[in-house]
Design a protein around this motif. Structure first.
Motif, PDB file in Angstrom:
ATOM      1  N   ASN A 162       0.838  -1.206   0.000  1.00 46.94           N
ATOM      2  CA  ASN A 162       0.000   0.000   0.000  1.00 46.94           C
ATOM      3  C   ASN A 162       0.872   1.254   0.000  1.00 46.94           C
ATOM      4  O   ASN A 162       0.431   2.323   0.436  1.00 46.94           O
ATOM      5  N   ASP A 163       2.111   1.091  -0.468  1.00 46.18           N
ATOM      6  CA  ASP A 163       3.076   2.209  -0.559  1.00 46.18           C
ATOM      7  C   ASP A 163       3.421   2.794   0.809  1.00 46.18           C
ATOM      8  O   ASP A 163       3.840   3.946   0.900  1.00 46.18           O
ATOM      9  N   GLY A 164       3.260   2.005   1.881  1.00 48.62           N
ATOM     10  CA  GLY A 164       3.388   2.559   3.228  1.00 48.62           C
ATOM     11  C   GLY A 164       4.742   2.313   3.871  1.00 48.62           C
ATOM     12  O   GLY A 164       5.755   2.105   3.198  1.00 48.62           O
ATOM     13  N   PHE A 165       4.731   2.349   5.216  1.00 44.06           N
ATOM     14  CA  PHE A 165       5.963   2.260   5.997  1.00 44.06           C
ATOM     15  C   PHE A 165       6.117   0.883   6.644  1.00 44.06           C
ATOM     16  O   PHE A 165       5.116   0.253   7.014  1.00 44.06           O
ATOM     17  N   VAL A 166       7.369   0.463   6.821  1.00 43.54           N
ATOM     18  CA  VAL A 166       7.666  -0.784   7.530  1.00 43.54           C
ATOM     19  C   VAL A 166       8.913  -0.567   8.386  1.00 43.54           C
ATOM     20  O   VAL A 166       9.664   0.389   8.181  1.00 43.54           O
ATOM     21  N   LEU A 167       9.108  -1.472   9.354  1.00 41.86           N
ATOM     22  CA  LEU A 167      10.237  -1.318  10.281  1.00 41.86           C
ATOM     23  C   LEU A 167      10.849  -2.691  10.620  1.00 41.86           C
ATOM     24  O   LEU A 167      10.792  -3.148  11.762  1.00 41.86           O
TER      25      LEU A 167
END
Ligand code: ADP
Ligand code: MG
Length: 376
Positions: free
Chosen positions: A32-37
């Motif tokens: 979803n074109d988002g953020f990850v860590l």
């Protein structure tokens, strides 16, 4: 370990390693074109590799069927390769599709990343071969470019529509840190994660419930997110700010609302987690993890009885927070635990699984480790 020499009758030109990963927070956000860590595990796929001048790609895995799979590097066809060989063959295929002059190889794989456990053994396998090809054939590709190639292999050769997180984690993570990644433009930053310094540990619980991300459930979730973004006239769900969430939900069909709520709140949790780590508040991460699990369980509906039990038991036994990690439908749970409580939490989870009649899980602490690298 069955070594390269005994399988291929000569010495390898080099040996590379690429790790599996646990994702601290940011689940189902990468497509979803988002953020990850994510954090790289000490567990790695190790590849010993030698070039061949006859164009043959010969693949052997110590975790495979004991056979050498033989293919022609110039004639790789997604429809014609089956089993585990699709992952390394797909990497050679994706590199060649991008115009890189990769030819024959002898490849010996030995990996201690548990497979199908949500710890990304597939990306470790792809990335180790991508790193080896990059050096042996002098391709000069960056770690991010290799990660994208490995993702293409999994998407278009293996046929799993995964996002880019696993491959970026395996290529780009650094020892002692988590990788804060924006999956839209691949902007990345290493966020220090000195667990030992904070008196904390990351406990991984591999529930041994096997998922199969190729089975369509993952593709269905991904399609649902894309449909919701299209209905909201957004490029991707990443573009929906938390403040606009409620207004957006009422415009959507009921079945898409929980998916959107998970993705938007999960992106916010990644940003919150990064702010906590930057501020040195590692313990503050705990409740963020547990909130992330509730969202995956209740909104995204990708948890299962075993992962729910591991999370609930770890938290009840004193973990600061816990969540499933990886795509879901089984796989692994991570728990943030005070060092002094590690044994207590691990024992509680093992007891709870025994009592429920589940298969004994594999429980181990994870130290944030390095990304893909050459060993010799
Ligand atoms: P995960 O990435 O969470 O471990 P996947 O379903 O994405 O789960 O990938 C698991 C698959 O990757 C295995 O079924 C197998 O085909 C392949 N694989 C991973 N590691 C190895 C290995 N060491 N040897 C052979 N195949 C492997
Ligand atoms: Mg995988």
């Amino acid at each position: 370990m069955t070594d390269f020499q005994s399988v291929f009758g000569a010495a390898p030109e080099g040996v590379w390693a690429a790790p599996g990963r646990v994702n601290l927070i940011g689940e189902h956000t990468d497509y979803n074109d988002g953020f990850v860590l994510p954090v790289a595990l000490p567990h790695s796929a190790v590849a010993a590799v030698r070039r061949r001048d006859d164009g043959l790609l010969r693949l052997y895995s110590a975790q495979g069927d004991g056979l050498v799979t033989e293919l022609k590097a110039a004639e790789l066809d997604p429809a014609a390769v089956t089993g585990w060989a699709r992952y390394p063959a797909g990497v050679v295929w994706a590199l060649r599709e991008a115009g890189h002059p990769v030819g024959g190889l002898d490849v010996h794989i030995d990996s201690d990343v548990p497979t199908g456990a949500g710890l990304s053994s597939s990306a470790a396998l792809e990335c180790v071969l991508a790193a080896a090809c990059n050096e042996l054939y002098g391709l000069g590709l960056t770690p991010a470019e290799l990660a994208l190639t490995a993702q293409r292999a999994e998407n278009d050769f293996v046929g799993v529509p995964c996002g880019v997180m696993d491959q970026m984690a395996s290529m780009c993570c650094a020892e002692g840190g988590a990788l804060f990644l924006d999956t839209r433009d691949l902007a990345q930053r290493q966020v220090p994660l000195d667990l030992a310094g904070a008196g904390l540990r990351l406990l991984v619980v591999d529930t041994r419930v096997k998922h199969d991300l190729g089975d369509g459930a993952y593709a269905g979730l991904r399609a649902g997110c894309e449909r919701a973004a299209a209905l909201l006239d957004l490029l991707a769900l990443r573009d929906l700010p938390p403040a606009a969430l409620d207004g957006a939900l009422v415009q959507l069909p009921a079945e898409l609302r929980p998916l959107v709520r998970h993705v938007v709140t999960e992106n916010a949790r990644v940003e919150q987690a990064v702010a906590l780590l930057d501020a040195g508040d590692l313990a503050g991460l705990g409740p963020v993890l547990t909130a992330g699990h509730a969202s995956l369980r209740d909104d995204y509906r990708v948890s299962c009885p075993e992962t729910d039990l591991a999370v609930a038991t770890a938290v009840a036994a004193g973990a600061l927070g816990a969540r499933m990690t990886g795509g879901g439908f089984g796989g692994s749970v991570l728990a943030l635990v005070a060092a002094a409580r590690l044994e207590q939490v691990a024992a509680a989870v093992l007891d709870a699984f025994a009592e429920a009649g589940h298969t004994t899980p594999r429980v181990f602490p994870a130290v944030p480790s390095a990304g893909a690298r050459r060993l010799s």
